[in-house]
Design an enzyme around this catalytic site. Sequence first.
Site, mmCIF file in Angstrom:
data_model
loop_
_atom_site.group_PDB
_atom_site.id
_atom_site.type_symbol
_atom_site.label_atom_id
_atom_site.label_comp_id
_atom_site.label_asym_id
_atom_site.label_seq_id
_atom_site.Cartn_x
_atom_site.Cartn_y
_atom_site.Cartn_z
ATOM 1 C CE1 TYR B 12 -3.438 3.173 0.826
ATOM 2 C CE2 TYR B 12 -2.359 3.719 2.363
ATOM 3 C CZ TYR B 12 -3.257 3.356 1.745
ATOM 4 O OH TYR B 12 -3.654 4.738 2.083
ATOM 5 C CG ASP B 36 -7.000 9.503 4.296
ATOM 6 O OD1 ASP B 36 -6.482 10.843 5.761
ATOM 7 O OD2 ASP B 36 -5.945 8.754 3.562
ATOM 8 C CG ASP B 96 -3.113 5.585 6.616
ATOM 9 O OD1 ASP B 96 -3.337 6.852 7.252
ATOM 10 O OD2 ASP B 96 -3.150 5.448 5.497
#
Lengths: 123, 123
Positions: B12, B36, B96
């Site tokens: 990612y 996000d 994240d």
Amino acid sequence: MAAQPRDVVEQYVKLVATGPTSAIVDLYAEDAVVEDPIGTPERRGHEAIGELYKALENLERETELHTVKVAGNQVAASFTLVTVSNGHRMTLSPIDVMELNDAGKIISMRAYWGPDDLKMEQI
Amino acid sequence: MAAQPRDVVEQYVKLVATGPTSAIVDLYAEDAVVEDPIGTPERRGHEAIGELYKALENLERETELHTVKVAGNQVAASFTLVTVSNGHRMTLSPIDVMELNDAGKIISMRAYWGPDDLKMEQI
């Protein structure tokens, strides 16, 4: 004024090294939920949460805060906890995520770590 | 065999720097949900999620992965994204957190970052 999320996390990481269990637990709301590490049963409320930290009370320990990310009332913190006892050093490096309520108390904490993040050494 | 969580996160962060939007979106399950940063409206599904990354496609960009914590099928990753365009450099350093399904696809991603984690400079 309610404590700011960043201050609460800094206080948390400091108290994990230096505080009595009661001071750590006092950062949590009374009905807070803790999952540490993620995948283990949830601990709900001060008494259940306190058991997690009571295990540290008689150990030599220190913590280092690496980074804190604040998104409103939700925070993520990367830190390292080192404990020493009976000739063993344990090093744990989690990322904890927390949600705070309007009073600045932690209402949930979830700890991301796995076997790769826990080291045991003889010293 | 399904991709391992750590590999998915590494992929990612690499693709955020180098990949076309389609390759990034392909890491997500079809009904995945992205927030996000945390506090903004959820994006559900490949099309809505793709909009987030399409904004990066024409920028010079690089990423650096700092740390990944894996707890079963849930992961937290600290990384930095730098983009350059029109004489401006943007540096974003989030944490994240992601949950993966059994097929190794991301079913949810939530990004912890705030104003302190975003820097804009003229270059």
